[in-house]
Every structure is written in structure tokens, then in C-alpha cells.
Design a protein around this motif. Structure first.
Motif, mmCIF file in Angstrom:
data_model
loop_
_atom_site.group_PDB
_atom_site.id
_atom_site.type_symbol
_atom_site.label_atom_id
_atom_site.label_comp_id
_atom_site.label_asym_id
_atom_site.label_seq_id
_atom_site.Cartn_x
_atom_site.Cartn_y
_atom_site.Cartn_z
ATOM 1 N N VAL A 2 0.850 -1.178 0.000
ATOM 2 C CA VAL A 2 0.000 0.000 0.000
ATOM 3 C C VAL A 2 0.889 1.233 0.000
ATOM 4 O O VAL A 2 1.873 1.307 0.747
ATOM 5 C CB VAL A 2 -0.942 0.017 1.213
ATOM 6 C CG1 VAL A 2 -1.729 1.322 1.263
ATOM 7 C CG2 VAL A 2 -1.892 -1.176 1.170
ATOM 8 N N GLN A 3 0.538 2.185 -0.826
ATOM 9 C CA GLN A 3 1.230 3.469 -0.856
ATOM 10 C C GLN A 3 0.288 4.553 -0.359
ATOM 11 O O GLN A 3 -0.900 4.551 -0.678
ATOM 12 C CB GLN A 3 1.725 3.810 -2.259
ATOM 13 C CG GLN A 3 2.783 2.860 -2.804
ATOM 14 C CD GLN A 3 2.169 1.596 -3.386
ATOM 15 O OE1 GLN A 3 1.171 1.647 -4.096
ATOM 16 N NE2 GLN A 3 2.771 0.452 -3.086
ATOM 17 N N LEU A 4 0.828 5.485 0.408
ATOM 18 C CA LEU A 4 0.039 6.557 0.997
ATOM 19 C C LEU A 4 0.654 7.895 0.634
ATOM 20 O O LEU A 4 1.862 8.088 0.788
ATOM 21 C CB LEU A 4 -0.011 6.417 2.522
ATOM 22 C CG LEU A 4 -0.540 5.083 3.051
ATOM 23 C CD1 LEU A 4 -0.341 5.007 4.566
ATOM 24 C CD2 LEU A 4 -2.007 4.911 2.701
ATOM 25 N N VAL A 5 -0.164 8.804 0.159
ATOM 26 C CA VAL A 5 0.279 10.139 -0.219
ATOM 27 C C VAL A 5 -0.533 11.154 0.557
ATOM 28 O O VAL A 5 -1.762 11.200 0.442
ATOM 29 C CB VAL A 5 0.142 10.386 -1.734
ATOM 30 C CG1 VAL A 5 0.594 11.795 -2.077
ATOM 31 C CG2 VAL A 5 0.957 9.365 -2.508
ATOM 32 N N ASN A 96 -1.508 6.555 8.218
ATOM 33 C CA ASN A 96 -1.256 5.153 8.500
ATOM 34 C C ASN A 96 -2.357 4.297 7.904
ATOM 35 O O ASN A 96 -3.517 4.702 7.864
ATOM 36 C CB ASN A 96 -1.187 4.928 10.016
ATOM 37 C CG ASN A 96 -1.112 3.462 10.396
ATOM 38 O OD1 ASN A 96 -0.058 2.841 10.305
ATOM 39 N ND2 ASN A 96 -2.240 2.910 10.831
ATOM 40 N N ALA A 97 -1.976 3.117 7.439
ATOM 41 C CA ALA A 97 -2.949 2.138 6.968
ATOM 42 C C ALA A 97 -2.559 0.766 7.480
ATOM 43 O O ALA A 97 -1.376 0.422 7.523
ATOM 44 C CB ALA A 97 -3.039 2.128 5.449
ATOM 45 N N GLU A 98 -3.554 -0.002 7.890
ATOM 46 C CA GLU A 98 -3.347 -1.378 8.309
ATOM 47 C C GLU A 98 -4.001 -2.274 7.279
ATOM 48 O O GLU A 98 -5.193 -2.141 6.998
ATOM 49 C CB GLU A 98 -3.937 -1.631 9.691
ATOM 50 C CG GLU A 98 -3.676 -3.022 10.232
ATOM 51 C CD GLU A 98 -4.857 -3.949 10.032
ATOM 52 O OE1 GLU A 98 -4.642 -5.072 9.527
ATOM 53 O OE2 GLU A 98 -5.994 -3.565 10.379
ATOM 54 N N TYR A 104 1.474 0.461 7.127
ATOM 55 C CA TYR A 104 2.108 1.314 6.139
ATOM 56 C C TYR A 104 2.007 2.762 6.586
ATOM 57 O O TYR A 104 1.051 3.161 7.258
ATOM 58 C CB TYR A 104 1.448 1.135 4.770
ATOM 59 C CG TYR A 104 1.509 -0.283 4.262
ATOM 60 C CD1 TYR A 104 2.578 -0.717 3.487
ATOM 61 C CD2 TYR A 104 0.510 -1.194 4.572
ATOM 62 C CE1 TYR A 104 2.645 -2.020 3.025
ATOM 63 C CE2 TYR A 104 0.567 -2.507 4.121
ATOM 64 C CZ TYR A 104 1.640 -2.913 3.346
ATOM 65 O OH TYR A 104 1.709 -4.212 2.894
ATOM 66 N N TRP A 105 3.001 3.550 6.194
ATOM 67 C CA TRP A 105 3.079 4.937 6.603
ATOM 68 C C TRP A 105 3.318 5.846 5.412
ATOM 69 O O TRP A 105 4.023 5.500 4.466
ATOM 70 C CB TRP A 105 4.225 5.143 7.604
ATOM 71 C CG TRP A 105 4.023 4.404 8.886
ATOM 72 C CD1 TRP A 105 4.487 3.162 9.201
ATOM 73 C CD2 TRP A 105 3.301 4.860 10.032
ATOM 74 N NE1 TRP A 105 4.097 2.815 10.476
ATOM 75 C CE2 TRP A 105 3.374 3.840 11.007
ATOM 76 C CE3 TRP A 105 2.611 6.036 10.330
ATOM 77 C CZ2 TRP A 105 2.769 3.971 12.261
ATOM 78 C CZ3 TRP A 105 2.011 6.156 11.572
ATOM 79 C CH2 TRP A 105 2.099 5.128 12.517
ATOM 80 N N GLY A 106 2.716 7.014 5.474
ATOM 81 C CA GLY A 106 3.022 8.053 4.516
ATOM 82 C C GLY A 106 4.314 8.758 4.877
ATOM 83 O O GLY A 106 4.974 8.436 5.868
ATOM 84 N N GLN A 107 4.682 9.735 4.068
ATOM 85 C CA GLN A 107 5.942 10.441 4.268
ATOM 86 C C GLN A 107 5.872 11.491 5.365
ATOM 87 O O GLN A 107 6.907 11.969 5.829
ATOM 88 C CB GLN A 107 6.379 11.104 2.953
ATOM 89 C CG GLN A 107 5.679 12.421 2.630
ATOM 90 C CD GLN A 107 4.241 12.254 2.164
ATOM 91 O OE1 GLN A 107 3.753 11.141 1.944
ATOM 92 N NE2 GLN A 107 3.548 13.379 2.001
ATOM 93 N N GLY A 108 4.683 11.844 5.775
ATOM 94 C CA GLY A 108 4.488 12.867 6.777
ATOM 95 C C GLY A 108 4.282 14.237 6.167
ATOM 96 O O GLY A 108 4.843 14.556 5.119
ATOM 97 N N THR A 109 3.469 15.042 6.822
ATOM 98 C CA THR A 109 3.248 16.414 6.391
ATOM 99 C C THR A 109 3.326 17.329 7.611
ATOM 100 O O THR A 109 2.762 17.026 8.662
ATOM 101 C CB THR A 109 1.899 16.564 5.658
ATOM 102 O OG1 THR A 109 1.756 17.903 5.166
ATOM 103 C CG2 THR A 109 0.721 16.230 6.553
#
Length: 115
Positions: A2-5, A96-98, A104-109
């Protein structure tokens, strides 16, 4: 996988509002829950809020009434509406996603609240 943006962070004055967005892609149908965590410099990453695909939510007690988490399952996106922001809310906010017992983690903002 999973990708998170993430998007929506920035500078805001105390008392203002921001809305963060997190779009998921990849194996999206394996996702059971998504949420937001935050980390201030020198501090441990902490829970902000989570939401399941069924709509169950969990909030940090100190944030109830100011922050609201929501999701659009059709868009594979989770939102964090932040109102009445305080300087102590300043932190890097992570999506975050489970999915299938993997996290999974995003890059942060960055969210910065000025006094």
C-alpha cells in the motif's frame, strides 16, 4: 503493498483550521483501517485518530471535539479536519494504513501552528 500520499499541511495561526488528506493506492482492498498519527520534535509518535472501513473511530482523548476523522472509501482517501488549532498541535502528521496485519506509513506532512 500500500502506498500513501499525504497533503494539506502548512502554517496556520492559533484558532485556525486545516484539513489533511491521505490517498491510498496499491492493494487497497486489503485495508482494514486508516488513521493519523503525529510526532513533535523529541517526542514519541502518538495516535491522533483512526477509522475502520466500517466507520468505527478512535480519537486521542485530548483531541475529541476539535479533530474529526472521515473517509471516502470510493476514493480510498482519509481526511483529518483540524479545528481550533493550538501551538501544541505543531508536529509532523503521518497517515497510516493497516492491511493484512501489515502497517504502512506516509511520508508525513508538517503542521505548524503559530501563537
Amino acid at each position: 503493498q500500500v502506498q500513501l500520499v499525504e497533503s494539506g499541511g502548512g502554517l496556520v495561526q492559533a484558532g485556525g483550521s486545516l484539513r489533511l488528506s491521505c490517498a491510498a493506492s496499491g492493494n487497497i482492498y486489503s485495508i482494514n483501517a486508516m488513521g493519523w498519527y503525529r510526532q513533535a520534535p523529541g517526542k514519541q509518535r502518538e495516535l491522533v485518530a483512526t477509522i475502520t472501513t466500517g466507520g468505527s473511530t478512535v480519537y486521542a482523548n485530548s483531541l475529541k471535539g476539535r479533530f474529526t476523522i472521515a473517509r471516502d472509501n470510493a476514493k480510498n482517501t482519509v481526511y483529518l479536519q483540524m479545528n481550533s488549532l493550538k501551538p501544541e498541535d505543531t508536529a509532523v502528521y503521518y497517515c497510516n494504513a493497516e492491511a493484512s496485519q501489515h502497517y504502512y506509513w506516509g511520508q508525513g506532512t508538517q503542521v505548524t501552528v503559530s501563537s
